[in-house]
Structures are given as C-alpha cells and as structure tokens.
Design an enzyme around this catalytic site. Structure first.
Site, PDB file in Angstrom:
ATOM      1  N   HIS A 277      70.284  58.031 -64.984  1.00 40.08           N
ATOM      2  CA  HIS A 277      68.979  57.965 -64.330  1.00 40.08           C
ATOM      3  C   HIS A 277      68.637  59.340 -63.773  1.00 40.08           C
ATOM      4  O   HIS A 277      69.515  60.056 -63.316  1.00 40.08           O
ATOM      5  CB  HIS A 277      69.007  56.937 -63.182  1.00 40.08           C
ATOM      6  CG  HIS A 277      67.641  56.507 -62.768  1.00 40.08           C
ATOM      7  ND1 HIS A 277      66.902  57.205 -61.847  1.00 40.08           N
ATOM      8  CD2 HIS A 277      66.864  55.475 -63.180  1.00 40.08           C
ATOM      9  CE1 HIS A 277      65.740  56.612 -61.700  1.00 40.08           C
ATOM     10  NE2 HIS A 277      65.686  55.567 -62.501  1.00 40.08           N
TER      11      HIS A 277
ATOM     12  N   ASP B  33      68.368  48.497 -66.499  1.00 38.86           N
ATOM     13  CA  ASP B  33      68.176  47.917 -67.832  1.00 38.86           C
ATOM     14  C   ASP B  33      69.466  47.440 -68.482  1.00 38.86           C
ATOM     15  O   ASP B  33      69.431  46.796 -69.526  1.00 38.86           O
ATOM     16  CB  ASP B  33      67.502  48.956 -68.754  1.00 38.86           C
ATOM     17  CG  ASP B  33      66.076  49.221 -68.322  1.00 38.86           C
ATOM     18  OD1 ASP B  33      65.389  48.252 -67.986  1.00 38.86           O
ATOM     19  OD2 ASP B  33      65.668  50.393 -68.303  1.00 38.86           O
TER      20      ASP B  33
HETATM   21  N1  CMC Z   1      74.296  58.753 -72.592  1.00 41.49           N
HETATM   22  C1  CMC Z   1      74.878  59.941 -72.831  1.00 41.49           C
HETATM   23  N2  CMC Z   1      74.593  61.070 -72.187  1.00 41.49           N
HETATM   24  C2  CMC Z   1      73.645  61.026 -71.242  1.00 41.49           C
HETATM   25  C3  CMC Z   1      72.979  59.825 -70.923  1.00 41.49           C
HETATM   26  C4  CMC Z   1      73.333  58.662 -71.640  1.00 41.49           C
HETATM   27  N3  CMC Z   1      72.747  57.489 -71.394  1.00 41.49           N
HETATM   28  N4  CMC Z   1      72.086  60.051 -69.943  1.00 41.49           N
HETATM   29  C5  CMC Z   1      72.168  61.361 -69.653  1.00 41.49           C
HETATM   30  N5  CMC Z   1      73.130  61.939 -70.431  1.00 41.49           N
HETATM   31  C6  CMC Z   1      73.559  63.351 -70.366  1.00 41.49           C
HETATM   32  C7  CMC Z   1      72.555  64.263 -71.051  1.00 41.49           C
HETATM   33  O1  CMC Z   1      72.900  64.487 -72.400  1.00 41.49           O
HETATM   34  C8  CMC Z   1      72.669  65.518 -70.223  1.00 41.49           C
HETATM   35  O2  CMC Z   1      73.798  66.226 -70.651  1.00 41.49           O
HETATM   36  P1  CMC Z   1      73.831  67.856 -70.538  1.00 41.49           P
HETATM   37  O3  CMC Z   1      73.752  68.162 -69.074  1.00 41.49           O
HETATM   38  O4  CMC Z   1      75.119  68.228 -71.176  1.00 41.49           O
HETATM   39  O5  CMC Z   1      72.622  68.342 -71.287  1.00 41.49           O
HETATM   40  C9  CMC Z   1      72.954  65.006 -68.815  1.00 41.49           C
HETATM   41  O6  CMC Z   1      73.570  63.719 -68.995  1.00 41.49           O
HETATM   42  C10 CMC Z   1      71.712  64.849 -67.962  1.00 41.49           C
HETATM   43  O7  CMC Z   1      70.790  64.055 -68.687  1.00 41.49           O
HETATM   44  P2  CMC Z   1      69.249  64.359 -68.784  1.00 41.49           P
HETATM   45  O8  CMC Z   1      68.727  63.835 -70.072  1.00 41.49           O
HETATM   46  O9  CMC Z   1      68.980  65.804 -68.464  1.00 41.49           O
HETATM   47  O10 CMC Z   1      68.761  63.481 -67.594  1.00 41.49           O
HETATM   48  P3  CMC Z   1      67.308  62.961 -67.352  1.00 41.49           P
HETATM   49  O11 CMC Z   1      67.167  62.805 -65.908  1.00 41.49           O
HETATM   50  O12 CMC Z   1      66.323  63.841 -68.029  1.00 41.49           O
HETATM   51  O13 CMC Z   1      67.278  61.566 -68.125  1.00 41.49           O
HETATM   52  C11 CMC Z   1      67.465  59.266 -68.571  1.00 41.49           C
HETATM   53  C12 CMC Z   1      67.406  60.340 -67.484  1.00 41.49           C
HETATM   54  C13 CMC Z   1      67.374  57.884 -67.911  1.00 41.49           C
HETATM   55  C14 CMC Z   1      66.243  59.403 -69.494  1.00 41.49           C
HETATM   56  C15 CMC Z   1      68.777  59.413 -69.375  1.00 41.49           C
HETATM   57  O14 CMC Z   1      69.886  59.206 -68.526  1.00 41.49           O
HETATM   58  C16 CMC Z   1      68.828  58.450 -70.564  1.00 41.49           C
HETATM   59  O15 CMC Z   1      68.300  58.787 -71.644  1.00 41.49           O
HETATM   60  N6  CMC Z   1      69.463  57.250 -70.403  1.00 41.49           N
HETATM   61  C17 CMC Z   1      69.466  56.245 -71.454  1.00 41.49           C
HETATM   62  C18 CMC Z   1      68.135  55.486 -71.460  1.00 41.49           C
HETATM   63  C19 CMC Z   1      67.999  54.547 -70.285  1.00 41.49           C
HETATM   64  O16 CMC Z   1      68.909  53.776 -69.992  1.00 41.49           O
HETATM   65  N7  CMC Z   1      66.826  54.575 -69.635  1.00 41.49           N
HETATM   66  C20 CMC Z   1      66.504  53.655 -68.505  1.00 41.49           C
HETATM   67  C21 CMC Z   1      66.315  54.388 -67.228  1.00 41.49           C
HETATM   68  S1  CMC Z   1      66.257  53.333 -65.783  1.00 41.49           S
HETATM   69  C22 CMC Z   1      64.891  52.288 -65.956  1.00 41.49           C
HETATM   70  C23 CMC Z   1      63.606  52.945 -66.285  1.00 41.49           C
HETATM   71  O17 CMC Z   1      63.294  54.075 -65.881  1.00 41.49           O
HETATM   72  O18 CMC Z   1      62.814  52.321 -66.922  1.00 41.49           O
END
Ligand code: CMC
Length: 432
Positions: A308, A366
């Site tokens: 998140h 989720d």
């Molecule tokens: N699986 C693997 N690696 C991950 C994941 C994941 N689910 N989430 C984040 N990372 C890694 C990402 O690759 C990055 O690595 P690095 O620092 O080496 O580049 C690091 O963790 C930080 O991630 P980010 O993408 O920069 O973080 P963000 O804040 O931009 O993204 C997120 C947040 C929710 C989009 C992401 O964690 C994600 O894609 N999760 C899976 C989808 C998900 O479950 N979404 C629901 C969110 S909660 C309910 C809602 O908002 O609707």
C-alpha cells in the site's frame, strides 16, 4: 518580518523566499508551496503525489506507519464492530454521528430513493451480455446526469444534497442491474422494507421464480465490507473525483470518473486480481515460485492484495476483513476452503519473506474480501463493483467538502517538460 517557523528557500547561498508550514490536527506538518513559483520561479516534482497534500480535509485520517484509519476521528475497528453503513455515510457527509431522529430521517430518504428511472432498463439493453459489470456501472453512473438534470446546480447546497442522496440510494440498484444483465436474468426492483445490504443482496440474487431469503450472516458480511470500503482519504479514485469536480462538472460524471479510476488492479480492481492470482497459484507448493516472480524486477507480476502507498504496517481494514472471512466461511459451513487455506499460507510465507519485510508489504483490504464475496456467491467480475458501491459515500462526501471549500479552484498541475525545444515546421515534401 520573517517567521522563524517558516521554511527558508536558499539557492547558492541566496535566500529566494520562505514558505509557511501548516499544521493539521493529526499527521505530519505540510509545507505550503502555493507561493513557491512566485518567489523562486520553481515548480515541485512529485508525479505520483508521494509527498503532496492535494487538499485540506477533515473527513478521514490515516497513519500508515501505525496502521491507523479514522473516519471523522472514529477508529475503523469500532465503526466496523458497532456501526452501520448508512450511519457511516451520514458521519462522512455531516461530520458527526447522527442521533436517532437524524438517522431515521437519513435512512428513510436513502431507502425511498432506491429505484432508478424506468428508461434505464433500455439503456442497459445496449450493452453486450458479456460486458464487464464495472464497464456498465461506469457508464450507467455517468448517464444518471442525463436522467436527473433537475438538480444539477452544484452551487446550490440543496440540489447537491438531492444528488448525493440519489447517488447513495441508487448506486446499489445500478450495480445489481449490471450483474443481472451480465447473467441474463431479469432486473429485480429494490425492496424498501430491507436494509441497504439486504436490499442489495436481494436485487442480485432474487429471481421471479424464487424469492431470495436473506440470511443475516450474509447481509452482515456485506454491511462490513461496505463499511470497510466507505472512504480512504485521497486515494487515486477519490483524487480523480475531486479533480474532475474541480472544473465544476456534475457529480454523476465525477463519480463515473472515480469508478473508472477504481477499476485498475493497482487500486480497487485488486480484489478481483487476488482471486485470479489464487486460482492461478492453485497449490501451496507453487507459492515460492510466485514469490520469486513478485521479487523479480523484470517480471511485471505483483502479489495482489499486498502493499500500500500509505500503510507500511498491517492495513487495519485487512485485519477486520480476515476475521470476517473466517466467520462467514464458518457460518456458511464452508470448512477447509482451499482458496482461504492457500491465501493464509501465502500471507504467512510472504510476511516471513525478507523482500516483503524489507519493503514493508503487508496484506491490504483487498486480500480477503474476494474470498468472502466468492463464498456469498458473487462472481469475481462483481468484486470491484461492490467496492464502488461502498466508496460512493466517500466520493460524494469528499466532493462536497471540496465544493464547500472557499479556497477551491480548478485542479491544474504543472509538469517537468522534457520534449523538443522550439523548432520550425518542415513541409511534408521536405521531410526524410
Ligand atoms: N508485490 C511485489 N512487489 C511489490 C508489491 C507487490 N504487491 N507492492 C509493492 N512492491 C514493491 C515495488 O516493486 C517497489 O519495489 P522497488 O522499491 O524495488 O522498486 C516497492 O515495493 C514499492 O512499491 P511501489 O510500487 O513504489 O509502491 P506504490 O506506493 O507506488 O504502490 C500499490 C502501492 C498498492 C499500487 C502496490 O503495492 C501494488 O501494486 N500492490 C498490488 C495491488 C494491490 O493490492 N492494490 C490494492 C491496494 S489497497 C486498496 C485500494 O487502494 O484499492
């Protein structure tokens, strides 16, 4: 005179100006950069808004490090345990919990506006049968502006209230119709004798040949899912609603924009993606392989339901959801559900994995909601639709707060331009 609390902007030892630090009632202070460009000729760069407060709000507070979520100051755990969805809708909209009289008036208004214009039935017939219900909901919500243009003046608080109430009342009807249409069953009219959640279940699962017998455990679970998804501060879809609304667009169109934003798998679409992922993993023995894929920078795969932007600790909604999931499956007599077992194993392994520990990736809301919805009988394509029904109350509350903000102006970010510098046009016959 300069304020010692201000932040001074110094470049090459020359002071360019200073910025005020604003204090909220909770959470980090924020730097007021509204005068930054005037003072320095500089913009800020924060493409995914990781360090940007886009607005002032008094609706929802999140402390991501501590795993805290408050609506108007009330912890989500207490609201999920003791409150109802319509009470929370009232709270989000009005700032205070309703007294008995206020609650009964509000729930009566919402309950008595659940029907949609009969012509909507024709509108739905235009979609392909296999259309995703999110596609239908997105279009139908936007189309409501064509049906209810008697209350389109966003500067009139009474017209705003009418539109808000209409949206909260009718969105479950539109969502259930999207489902019924996709499975080829006739639409079911709302039943004003039922609660918000019970009515939604009836509109989804009742057929003319057989009435739907509401079961408390199912409507309680839906109620809890609605409560846990009601609002979540300035997330992508809420920010979309605010940005769309900042131009003065009507609320139905803004909510349609919010639904579009919610649909993506990084946001609300993750609940559907979690179930697809669990079905793909199939077996505990395949978990290490999927974790390897999630860790691999060159593989686009992510563990859905994990991570998140704000929570760097357990998502408090996921804790409640996990408990509800166990309760629902037990009460429905679903013992040893293979998907739940797989989900719990995956959660355990991921939480012990150094990559997930280091990046502070915990299960989010989720992760468990899809298992509950599947047990109740919803197909995966409906999961994000239920999220949208619930989040509508957050969207309308946030939109209304924005319209009432005396400092509100159209949202208009700037950019770091990296394209071509000015150059002269070349006639097509002279181009290589
Ligand atoms: N699986 C693997 N690696 C991950 C994941 C994941 N689910 N989430 C984040 N990372 C890694 C990402 O690759 C990055 O690595 P690095 O620092 O080496 O580049 C690091 O963790 C930080 O991630 P980010 O993408 O920069 O973080 P963000 O804040 O931009 O993204 C997120 C947040 C929710 C989009 C992401 O964690 C994600 O894609 N999760 C899976 C989808 C998900 O479950 N979404 C629901 C969110 S909660 C309910 C809602 O908002 O609707």
């Amino acid at each position: 005179m300069s304020d010692p609390n201000n932040l001074k902007i110094i470049k090459n030892e020359k002071e360019l100006g200073e910025l005020k630090i604003l204090k909220g009632s909770l959470g980090p202070d924020v730097i007021d950069i509204r005068n930054l460009y005037n003072q320095t000729g500089l913009f800020t760069y924060d493409p995914s808004y990781g360090a940007t407060s886009s607005c002032e709000s008094s609706i929802t507070f999140i402390d991501g490090d501590e795993g805290i979520l408050l609506h108007r100051g009330y912890p989500i755990e207490q609201l999920a345990e003791k409150s109802s969805f319509l009470e929370i809708a009232y709270l989000l909209l009005n700032g205070e919990l309703p007294n008995k009289d206020e609650y009964s008036k509000f729930s009566s208004i919402i309950t008595n506006h659940t029907m949609v214009h009969e012509q909507f039935l024709n509108f739905y017939q235009g979609f392909r049968r296999d259309a995703h219900p999110m596609a239908i909901l997105c279009a139908a919500t936007g189309a409501m502006s064509a049906f209810y243009n008697d209350s389109g003046d966003i500067n009139d608080p009474i017209q705003r209230k009418i539109t808000i109430n209409r949206l909260i009342a009718k969105i479950p009807t539109l969502a259930a119709m999207a489902y019924k249409y996709s499975i080829g069953q006739p639409f079911v009219y709302p039943d004003n004798n039922l609660s918000y959640a019970e009515n939604f279940l009836k509109m989804c699962f009742s057929v003319p040949a057989q009435d739907f017998k509401s079961r408390n455990i199912l409507s309680d679970a839906i109620e809890k899912i609605f409560i846990l998804h009601a609002d979540h501060e300035q997330n992508a879809s809420t920010s979309t609603v605010r940005l769309a609304g900042s131009s003065g667009a009507n609320l139905f169109a803004c909510i349609s924009a919010g639904i579009a934003s919610l649909w993506g798998p990084a946001h609300g679409g993750a609940n559907e993606a979690v179930l697809k992922m669990l079905n793909e993993i199939q077996n505990e023995k395949n978990i290490p392989n999927y974790l390897k894929k999630a860790r691999d920078k060159n593989d686009p795969f992510r563990l859905f339901g994990f991570g998140h932007r704000v929570y760097k600790n357990y998502d408090p909604r996921a804790k409640v959801m996990q408990k509800t999931c166990h309760e629902v499956l037990e009460l429905l007599g679903i013992k040893d559900d293979p998907l739940l077992k797989l989900a719990m194993k995956l959660e355990k392994i991921a939480l012990e994995d150094s990559y997930f520990i280091e990046k502070k990736l915990y299960p989010n809301v989720d992760f468990y909601s899809g298992i509950i919805l599947k047990a109740i009988g919803f197909p995966t394509s409906m999961f994000t639709v239920l999220f949208a029904v619930a989040r509508t109350v957050g969207w309308v509350a946030q939109w209304n707060e924005m319209i009432e903000d005396p400092n509100q102006r159209i949202g208009r970010p700037r950019q770091l331009y990296t394209g071509s510098k000015k150059r002269d046009f070349i006639d097509i016959k002279n181009r290589n």
